[in-house]
Design a protein around this motif. Structure first.
Motif, short mmCIF file in Angstrom:
data_model
loop_
_atom_site.label_atom_id
_atom_site.label_comp_id
_atom_site.label_asym_id
_atom_site.label_seq_id
_atom_site.Cartn_x
_atom_site.Cartn_y
_atom_site.Cartn_z
N VAL A 241 0.84 -1.19 0.00
CA VAL A 241 0.00 0.00 0.00
C VAL A 241 0.88 1.24 0.00
N GLY A 242 0.58 2.17 -0.91
CA GLY A 242 1.23 3.48 -0.89
C GLY A 242 2.70 3.46 -1.23
N LEU A 243 3.08 2.60 -2.18
CA LEU A 243 4.49 2.46 -2.57
C LEU A 243 4.70 2.88 -4.02
N THR A 244 5.93 3.21 -4.34
CA THR A 244 6.37 3.35 -5.72
C THR A 244 7.46 2.32 -5.97
N ILE A 245 7.23 1.46 -6.95
CA ILE A 245 8.17 0.39 -7.28
C ILE A 245 8.76 0.72 -8.65
N THR A 246 10.06 0.96 -8.69
CA THR A 246 10.62 1.53 -9.91
C THR A 246 12.06 1.06 -10.16
N ASP A 267 14.21 -13.33 -15.96
CA ASP A 267 13.87 -12.55 -17.15
C ASP A 267 12.40 -12.13 -17.16
N TYR A 268 11.69 -12.27 -16.05
CA TYR A 268 10.30 -11.85 -15.92
C TYR A 268 10.15 -10.92 -14.71
N GLY A 269 9.39 -9.84 -14.88
CA GLY A 269 8.97 -9.06 -13.73
C GLY A 269 10.01 -8.12 -13.18
N GLY A 270 10.38 -7.10 -13.95
CA GLY A 270 11.38 -6.15 -13.46
C GLY A 270 10.92 -5.38 -12.24
N GLY A 271 9.65 -4.99 -12.21
CA GLY A 271 9.14 -4.27 -11.05
C GLY A 271 8.82 -5.18 -9.90
N ILE A 272 7.93 -6.15 -10.16
CA ILE A 272 7.51 -7.07 -9.11
C ILE A 272 7.16 -8.41 -9.72
N THR A 273 7.60 -9.49 -9.09
CA THR A 273 7.25 -10.84 -9.50
C THR A 273 6.56 -11.54 -8.34
N THR A 284 -0.56 2.16 -5.29
CA THR A 284 0.85 1.89 -5.57
C THR A 284 1.16 2.15 -7.03
N HIS A 285 2.33 2.71 -7.29
CA HIS A 285 2.78 2.99 -8.64
C HIS A 285 3.90 2.03 -9.01
N ILE A 286 3.68 1.26 -10.06
CA ILE A 286 4.72 0.38 -10.61
C ILE A 286 5.14 1.01 -11.92
N ILE A 287 6.23 1.74 -11.90
CA ILE A 287 6.56 2.62 -13.03
C ILE A 287 8.04 2.52 -13.40
N ASP A 288 8.30 2.71 -14.69
CA ASP A 288 9.67 2.84 -15.20
C ASP A 288 10.55 1.64 -14.87
N ASN A 289 9.96 0.45 -14.99
CA ASN A 289 10.73 -0.78 -14.89
C ASN A 289 10.88 -1.36 -16.29
N LYS A 290 11.83 -2.30 -16.43
CA LYS A 290 12.02 -2.87 -17.76
C LYS A 290 12.49 -4.32 -17.67
N PHE A 294 10.74 -10.39 -20.75
CA PHE A 294 9.30 -10.41 -20.53
C PHE A 294 8.88 -9.60 -19.29
N ALA A 295 7.70 -8.99 -19.39
CA ALA A 295 7.01 -8.39 -18.24
C ALA A 295 7.88 -7.37 -17.50
N GLY A 296 7.94 -6.19 -18.07
CA GLY A 296 8.73 -5.15 -17.43
C GLY A 296 8.17 -4.72 -16.08
N GLY A 297 6.83 -4.64 -15.97
CA GLY A 297 6.23 -4.12 -14.75
C GLY A 297 5.92 -5.16 -13.71
#
Length: 567
Positions: A241-246, A267-273, A284-290, A294-297
């Motif tokens: 809750v209330g996080l930025t994951i980047t 190779d999956y889930g740069g932001g969160i797996t 929550t903001h899951i932003i600017d991941n790569k 596969f699956a940048g966010g």
């Protein structure tokens, strides 16, 4: 204190192979005597502090008996014959310190094997975190750092996190400690992480994540900024809750870190797996991941159950599939969420494949840029989705494969209710709005607008690859210029012109306008909408279906699409 919680799943084929090997090795020359052998999935179990049940997978070539030395462990079976056995055991809630017990399995010939059970402490105190905190963590005045808090936490704890930037410093379970890219914030227990507190928070301070940013930053290095490996337990979940994951950066190799019998691929889930866990993500903001693959966010797999509310998944990218979200053999409930400006090959915005279930309402999928199949929302291979009050606009693909707004590939079921799909584009391919390909793809539209999308010349907003495919069911909806009534019949002499009859108010608020607009005259009344919602599985709740994307009431209106008025 336990560092990681372990979920115990035996690999049946391996155990059977080992059992067979033991069986034959144990036979003497006259084949009348067999050495007693037992193969057990694990010799120790770390369990949560709640009331829960677990299974021991074992193989025995003779009769056996089981017993435990503590009252808080209960065995559902205490004896059995040879073969493969699932031996359930239950533990009761622990209200005190960490404790240990033993399950002893004795074979018919007298040999015995001990299995250690460690139950985490029952402490459910809150834990408090500030950047570079060095205290014990049990008050704001003695806040600790986030890595320490995650190691301190037991099931049911809430970690309160002050504003600031946090970078992972511990290696994922099963990872390579020499590889800095394996550093992650691993959530291995069913706990809550709540961000958005000011740096000078006190015990009465309420979080405000918009004002006080709590940033989990992978520093463009970590394969996953956040890794959720908490085991499913009845009534328990992880909350973010209330996080930025980047700034996560998944790699290009398929190597995995093994946790709970699952491979957490790098190779999956740069932001969160998320693997086989129950997770609620809010504000929550899951932003600017790569990802280099596969699956940048966000990536959810192995029967995960993910709920996303009031969040943003934006500006994530992948070299291959799924820029924003990939739901794989899992279920997602998404509401009041924006999925914007992600990029990738196939399924730049949302990807459900295979055997995925995605239920989305009051959400926006927009400006996602793809290079292959499906730019905005894509389901494939026996997946199911229901979208209610959703705006899908501005998505585009440079591929000839089709599906600018939505794509269905290989036997899926999709229902759209009160949804607007417009201004999506596949200039070199078919179905700028919706495209179906391969197998039986069941498409149903209620009170929705699919118009003003761009595709190959002479193509259709709603298109299909197979000439003999079943027709979509379109009820009280707009398909390009055609107006379809409540009985699924096109209304003669009535047409829809998206250029003059849809108005863009900015921020993805696009709604029908004009006195003679059929999208305002031939839509579905509220009572019928509620009935339609109740027919869905799972049902769309009345408070959702009876309002629009902006929470305006539909009472007394017959307006199609995601928005009935501009606030």
């Amino acid at each position: 204190m336990m560092n990681k919680k372990i979920h115990f799943k035996a690999i049946a084929k391996l155990l059977i192979g080992v059992f067979v090997m033991f069986h034959f090795i144990g036979c003497d020359k006259n084949k009348n005597s067999i050495d007693p052998k037992l193969v057990v999935s694990r010799d120790s179990y770390e369990v949560s502090n709640g009331d829960n049940q677990y299974n021991i997978d074992l193989l025995s070539n003779t009769t056996w008996e089981a017993q435990t030395n503590v009252e808080w462990i209960t065995l559902e079976m205490t004896s059995g014959t040879n073969g493969r056995i699932d031996l359930p055991f239950s533990v009761i809630r622990n209200e005190d310190d960490e404790r240990e017990g033993t399950i002893t399995i004795t074979l018919g010939e007298g040999a015995s094997y001990e299995i250690l059970v460690i139950q985490e402490a029952g402490n459910t105190d809150n834990i408090y975190v500030r950047p570079n905190g060095t205290g014990g963590g049990f008050s704001w005045s003695e806040a600790t750092d986030l890595a320490t808090a995650l190691n301190l936490a037991v099931s049911g704890n809430t970690i309160h996190i002050a504003e600031g930037t946090y970078e992972p410093s511990e290696t994922i379970t099963g990872g390579d400690s020499a590889n800095v890219r394996d550093l992650t914030f691993e959530i291995s227990r069913n706990i809550s992480l709540v961000g958005g507190y000011p740096i000078n928070a006190t015990k009465d301070t309420e979080p405000n994540p918009e004002q006080y940013k709590t940033i989990l930053n992978g520093n463009d290095s970590s394969y996953h900024v956040v890794s959720v490996s908490a085991v499913k337990e009845e009534g328990a979940k992880v909350e973010l809750v209330g996080l930025t994951i980047t700034s996560g950066h998944a790699g290009d190799l398929s190597a995995s870190a093994d946790i709970n019998g699952l491979g957490f691929r790098r190779d999956y889930g740069g932001g969160i797996t998320i693997g086989n866990a129950v997770v609620d993500i809010r504000d929550t903001h899951i932003i600017d991941n790569k990802s280099e693959k596969f699956a940048g966010g966000l990536y959810a797999f192995a029967d995960a159950l993910v709920t996303i509310d009031g969040s943003e998944i934006n500006n994530n990218s992948s070299i291959s599939n799924a820029g924003g979200i990939w739901i794989r053999e899992s279920k997602a409930f998404i509401s009041n969420t924006k999925i914007l400006a992600n990029s990738g090959g196939t399924a730049a915005g949302v990807h459900g494949y295979p055997d995925a279930e995605i239920y989305m309402n009051n959400s926006i999928v927009a400006d996602n840029k793809g290079r292959s199949y499906g730019a905005g929302f894509y389901i494939r291979q026996n997946s199911i989705a229901i979208l209610t009050n959703c705006m899908i606009t501005g998505n585009s693909s440079t591929s000839k494969n089709g599906g600018g707004g939505i794509m269905m590939y290989n036997n899926n079921k999709l229902t759209l209710i009160n949804t607007t799909i417009t201004d999506n584009a596949v200039p070199t391919g078919p179905g700028g709005g919706i495209f179906r390909r391969s197998g039986e793809n069941e498409l149903t539209l209620y009170n929705s607008i699919v118009s003003g999308n761009k595709q190959l010349v002479d193509g259709e907003d709603i298109d299909v690859f197979e000439a003999d495919a079943q027709a979509p069911q379109i009820i009280s909806s707009i398909s390009a210029a055609a107006v379809i009534d409540l009985n699924g019949v096109e209304i003669d002499g009535v047409t829809f012109n998206h250029t003059s009859m849809l108005q863009d108010h900015g921020n993805y608020v696009i709604l029908p306008v004009g006195e003679d607009n059929p999208a305002l005259l031939y839509g579905t009344e509220l009572e019928e909408l509620v009935r339609i919602g109740n027919q869905q599985e799972p049902k769309v709740e009345a408070d959702v279906i009876s309002s629009d994307l902006l929470n305006n009431s539909r009472s007394g209106l017959k307006t199609m699409g995601a928005v009935v008025k501009f606030n």
